[in-house]
Design a protein around this motif. Structure first.
Motif, PDB file in Angstrom:
ATOM      1  N   ILE A  30      36.214  47.809  36.948  1.00  0.00           N
ATOM      2  CA  ILE A  30      35.836  46.451  37.363  1.00  0.00           C
ATOM      3  C   ILE A  30      34.326  46.250  37.357  1.00  0.00           C
ATOM      4  CG2 ILE A  30      37.941  46.152  38.718  1.00  0.00           C
ATOM      5  CD1 ILE A  30      36.173  46.517  41.260  1.00  0.00           C
ATOM      6  N   MET A  31      33.578  47.162  36.758  1.00  0.00           N
ATOM      7  CA  MET A  31      32.139  46.953  36.599  1.00  0.00           C
ATOM      8  C   MET A  31      31.918  45.761  35.680  1.00  0.00           C
ATOM      9  SD  MET A  31      30.506  49.293  38.410  1.00  0.00           S
ATOM     10  CE  MET A  31      28.966  49.935  37.752  1.00  0.00           C
ATOM     11  N   ASP A  32      30.916  44.941  36.011  1.00  0.00           N
ATOM     12  CA  ASP A  32      30.707  43.728  35.232  1.00  0.00           C
ATOM     13  C   ASP A  32      29.223  43.483  34.997  1.00  0.00           C
ATOM     14  OD1 ASP A  32      29.656  42.683  37.607  1.00  0.00           O
ATOM     15  OD2 ASP A  32      31.479  41.587  38.110  1.00  0.00           O
ATOM     16  N   THR A  33      28.905  42.341  34.424  1.00  0.00           N
ATOM     17  CA  THR A  33      27.528  42.055  34.029  1.00  0.00           C
ATOM     18  C   THR A  33      26.622  41.671  35.190  1.00  0.00           C
ATOM     19  OG1 THR A  33      28.412  39.912  33.289  1.00  0.00           O
ATOM     20  CG2 THR A  33      27.852  41.506  31.594  1.00  0.00           C
ATOM     21  N   THR A  34      27.101  41.786  36.428  1.00  0.00           N
ATOM     22  CA  THR A  34      26.180  41.717  37.567  1.00  0.00           C
ATOM     23  C   THR A  34      25.399  43.017  37.706  1.00  0.00           C
ATOM     24  OG1 THR A  34      27.810  42.524  39.178  1.00  0.00           O
ATOM     25  CG2 THR A  34      27.712  40.127  38.802  1.00  0.00           C
ATOM     26  N   VAL A  35      25.825  44.055  36.985  1.00  0.00           N
ATOM     27  CA  VAL A  35      25.173  45.369  37.019  1.00  0.00           C
ATOM     28  C   VAL A  35      24.099  45.432  35.936  1.00  0.00           C
ATOM     29  CG1 VAL A  35      25.496  47.856  36.841  1.00  0.00           C
ATOM     30  CG2 VAL A  35      27.298  46.438  37.859  1.00  0.00           C
ATOM     31  N   PRO A  36      22.820  45.561  36.301  1.00  0.00           N
ATOM     32  CA  PRO A  36      21.757  45.630  35.284  1.00  0.00           C
ATOM     33  C   PRO A  36      21.947  46.833  34.360  1.00  0.00           C
ATOM     34  CG  PRO A  36      20.827  45.221  37.454  1.00  0.00           C
ATOM     35  CD  PRO A  36      22.274  45.562  37.667  1.00  0.00           C
ATOM     36  N   GLY A  37      21.829  46.591  33.061  1.00  0.00           N
ATOM     37  CA  GLY A  37      21.909  47.674  32.099  1.00  0.00           C
ATOM     38  C   GLY A  37      23.301  48.048  31.666  1.00  0.00           C
ATOM     39  N   ILE A  38      24.315  47.299  32.111  1.00  0.00           N
ATOM     40  CA  ILE A  38      25.680  47.632  31.701  1.00  0.00           C
ATOM     41  C   ILE A  38      25.849  47.324  30.213  1.00  0.00           C
ATOM     42  CG2 ILE A  38      26.705  45.377  32.223  1.00  0.00           C
ATOM     43  CD1 ILE A  38      29.156  46.982  33.322  1.00  0.00           C
ATOM     44  N   GLN A  39      26.626  48.155  29.544  1.00  0.00           N
ATOM     45  CA  GLN A  39      26.904  47.982  28.123  1.00  0.00           C
ATOM     46  C   GLN A  39      28.400  48.176  27.896  1.00  0.00           C
ATOM     47  OE1 GLN A  39      24.449  50.726  25.915  1.00  0.00           O
ATOM     48  NE2 GLN A  39      22.584  50.146  26.998  1.00  0.00           N
ATOM     49  N   PHE A  40      28.901  47.594  26.819  1.00  0.00           N
ATOM     50  CA  PHE A  40      30.333  47.673  26.519  1.00  0.00           C
ATOM     51  C   PHE A  40      30.536  48.169  25.089  1.00  0.00           C
ATOM     52  CE2 PHE A  40      29.655  44.331  29.632  1.00  0.00           C
ATOM     53  CZ  PHE A  40      30.572  44.648  30.623  1.00  0.00           C
ATOM     54  N   ASP A  41      31.584  48.977  24.898  1.00  0.00           N
ATOM     55  CA  ASP A  41      31.896  49.427  23.549  1.00  0.00           C
ATOM     56  C   ASP A  41      32.825  48.430  22.867  1.00  0.00           C
ATOM     57  OD1 ASP A  41      34.465  49.882  24.492  1.00  0.00           O
ATOM     58  OD2 ASP A  41      34.236  52.054  24.616  1.00  0.00           O
ATOM     59  N   SER A  42      33.289  48.755  21.684  1.00  0.00           N
ATOM     60  CA  SER A  42      34.099  47.817  20.901  1.00  0.00           C
ATOM     61  C   SER A  42      35.429  47.485  21.563  1.00  0.00           C
ATOM     62  CB  SER A  42      34.354  48.396  19.503  1.00  0.00           C
ATOM     63  OG  SER A  42      35.002  49.662  19.595  1.00  0.00           O
ATOM     64  N   LYS A 399      22.095  60.047  37.094  1.00  0.00           N
ATOM     65  CA  LYS A 399      21.621  58.968  37.954  1.00  0.00           C
ATOM     66  C   LYS A 399      20.445  58.239  37.335  1.00  0.00           C
ATOM     67  CE  LYS A 399      20.862  56.559  41.733  1.00  0.00           C
ATOM     68  NZ  LYS A 399      21.767  55.513  42.183  1.00  0.00           N
ATOM     69  N   TYR A 400      19.467  58.976  36.826  1.00  0.00           N
ATOM     70  CA  TYR A 400      18.239  58.371  36.343  1.00  0.00           C
ATOM     71  C   TYR A 400      18.293  57.965  34.859  1.00  0.00           C
ATOM     72  CZ  TYR A 400      16.163  59.817  40.741  1.00  0.00           C
ATOM     73  OH  TYR A 400      15.899  59.965  42.075  1.00  0.00           O
ATOM     74  N   PHE A 401      19.270  58.482  34.114  1.00  0.00           N
ATOM     75  CA  PHE A 401      19.275  58.224  32.674  1.00  0.00           C
ATOM     76  C   PHE A 401      20.548  57.575  32.140  1.00  0.00           C
ATOM     77  CE2 PHE A 401      16.229  61.657  33.384  1.00  0.00           C
ATOM     78  CZ  PHE A 401      15.113  61.141  32.749  1.00  0.00           C
ATOM     79  N   ASN A 402      21.632  57.579  32.929  1.00  0.00           N
ATOM     80  CA  ASN A 402      22.895  57.046  32.418  1.00  0.00           C
ATOM     81  C   ASN A 402      23.545  56.024  33.332  1.00  0.00           C
ATOM     82  OD1 ASN A 402      22.945  58.639  30.031  1.00  0.00           O
ATOM     83  ND2 ASN A 402      23.678  60.407  31.197  1.00  0.00           N
ATOM     84  N   CYS A 403      22.808  55.494  34.279  1.00  0.00           N
ATOM     85  CA  CYS A 403      23.380  54.547  35.250  1.00  0.00           C
ATOM     86  C   CYS A 403      22.690  53.197  35.216  1.00  0.00           C
ATOM     87  CB  CYS A 403      23.319  55.141  36.661  1.00  0.00           C
ATOM     88  SG  CYS A 403      24.576  56.384  36.957  1.00  0.00           S
ATOM     89  N   GLY A 404      22.526  52.655  34.039  1.00  0.00           N
ATOM     90  CA  GLY A 404      21.931  51.332  33.922  1.00  0.00           C
ATOM     91  C   GLY A 404      20.429  51.398  33.943  1.00  0.00           C
ATOM     92  N   THR A 405      19.812  50.231  34.151  1.00  0.00           N
ATOM     93  CA  THR A 405      18.352  50.132  34.090  1.00  0.00           C
ATOM     94  C   THR A 405      17.776  49.682  35.430  1.00  0.00           C
ATOM     95  OG1 THR A 405      18.570  47.844  33.315  1.00  0.00           O
ATOM     96  CG2 THR A 405      18.412  49.557  31.654  1.00  0.00           C
TER      97      THR A 405
END
Length: 405
Positions: A30-42, A399-405
């Motif tokens: 349920i993660m969504d675009t309210t999360v900075p740096g979220i990305q989605f695959d195909s 935490k610092y490299f794979n959890c958004g921006t």
């Protein structure tokens, strides 16, 4: 402070703004675009799901998990030979740390020193849980009580800083309490009761843990001088040089035991009630009453629902359905108890009017204050190696490299 759990109704609907243009929600969690740096695959799955899958591969359960846990326990017993304790174990009186304590003593035969960090906002129900658990298990409980002037000053400073990292002082205080006690007792292993399968990892901009950042905010908004660092009385000092001292010079490592144990949250309550006379504090994280303020401010000021990464972890690990998680997030979290919020505000010495001014102040992030993030990015590969070797917590690199921006 109250001795009862949170009483806010979960039937109170959240008045959500209409989704912004381009809004997306992960098709798996349920993660969504309210999360900075979220990305989605195909397929519509988010990068936090990809991180979860990577962590599953790196920390398998089953025979491999059992072997890791046994090896870690043997290592702690070897290092603890001739000493009073095998390890230091952080406790709060909540479900996760209580189960971890029980598992270490009953299943692994370890001799932990239970350490609790008290910043003046502990839930009395959770406090009683700790005392009962340690008494029943024959474990010494050591409470590290922060200097109230420092703790209070840091909480107010971060409220005024207007960033989502409202609990920065307590997060750093918990870490320094564990490292400080381990250094004092000559113990080289710290056990933390946290699991990515049930809690996830907070997005970077929602919870940025950094000693330089803490000091920068305190310099700007604090009024009480923070005491200086010493190895066994570190206070609120945990910058890169202190981490180097504890991890490299003293060889202290953290063990996230629940990464390797089949830990199903729904099954644990009965075990804890039966074995330790444990009482649910009222909501997850409500061993800390200040969480009422944190969840309220995150929702009304920052538009953040911290349940997104918690529930998403449960969805990915099969402990909650996606439909249930989405439905729960349509209602105010039970942890937002208005009575507790008012008590916390009063405990800080603020008026409700002063608190509302903080609520209405412009939103900022950790990037608006001096911090170590640029240096951390430069140290990407050393941090990755240190996390692999568990000189740092296993999740530090992610935490610092794979959890958004």
């Amino acid at each position: 402070m109250p001795t009862t759990p949170a009483t806010a109704t979960i039937d109170s609907p959240i008045d959500r703004p209409a989704p912004h243009p381009g809004y997306r929600c992960c098709t798996r969690c349920i993660m969504d675009t309210t999360v900075p740096g979220i990305q989605f695959d195909s397929s519509g799955e988010c990068n936090f799901c990809a991180l979860h899958d990577k962590m599953e591969r790196d920390n398998p359960l089953g025979a491999a998990g059992e072997a890791y846990v046994q090896e870690a326990a043997d290592d702690m017993k070897r290092l603890g030979r001739g000493k009073k304790y095998d390890c230091v174990l952080g406790v709060s009186g909540g479900r996760d740390s209580s189960f971890t304590l029980w598992y270490c003593v009953v299943k692994l035969g370890l001799r932990p020193l239970a350490v609790h960090f008290n910043d003046g906002f502990g839930n009395p129900v959770a406090g009683e849980n700790m005392v009962k658990a340690c008494r029943k298990l024959g474990v010494e409980l050591r409470t590290i009580t922060s200097d109230w002037r420092e703790s209070k000053d840091l909480k107010i400073a971060f409220l005024k800083a207007s960033t989502p990292d409202i609990e920065e002082g307590t997060d750093v205080g918990i870490a320094t309490a564990l490292y400080g006690v381990a250094a004092k007792e000559g113990v080289q292993r710290i056990i933390i009761g946290q699991s990515f399968r049930t809690e996830g990892i907070a997005p970077l901009s929602w919870n940025f843990l950094d000693g330089k950042y803490l000091k920068a905010v305190h310099r700007q908004f604090g009024t009480v001088p923070l005491r200086k660092w010493s190895p066994t009385d570190p206070g609120f000092n945990l910058d890169l040089k202190e981490m180097f001292y504890y991890a490299v010079v003293r060889g202290i490592r953290t063990v996230t035991l629940l990464y390797h144990v089949p830990y199903v949250r729904a099954d644990v309550d009965q075990l804890l009630e039966r074995e330790l006379d444990w009482v649910n504090p009222g909501a997850h994280y409500f061993d800390d009453l200040y969480q009422s303020v944190i969840y309220y401010l995150n929702r009304v000021k920052f538009g953040i629902d911290r349940r997104l990464f918690n529930y998403s972890a449960l969805v990915r690990s099969g402990q909650m359905t996606r439909a249930t998680a989405l439905a729960k997030c349509q209602h105010v979290n039970a942890i937002e108890d208005e009575k507790v919020i008012n008590l916390c505000i009063k405990r800080l010495g603020l008026t409700r009017e002063e608190f509302e001014q903080i609520v209405n102040a412009p939103v900022k992030t950790f990037r608006d204050y001096p911090n170590n993030y640029s240096l951390i990015r430069l140290l990407r590969w050393p941090i990755k190696v240190a996390s692999k070797l568990r000189l740092l917590p296993e999740s530090a690199y992610d935490k610092y490299f794979n959890c958004g921006t």
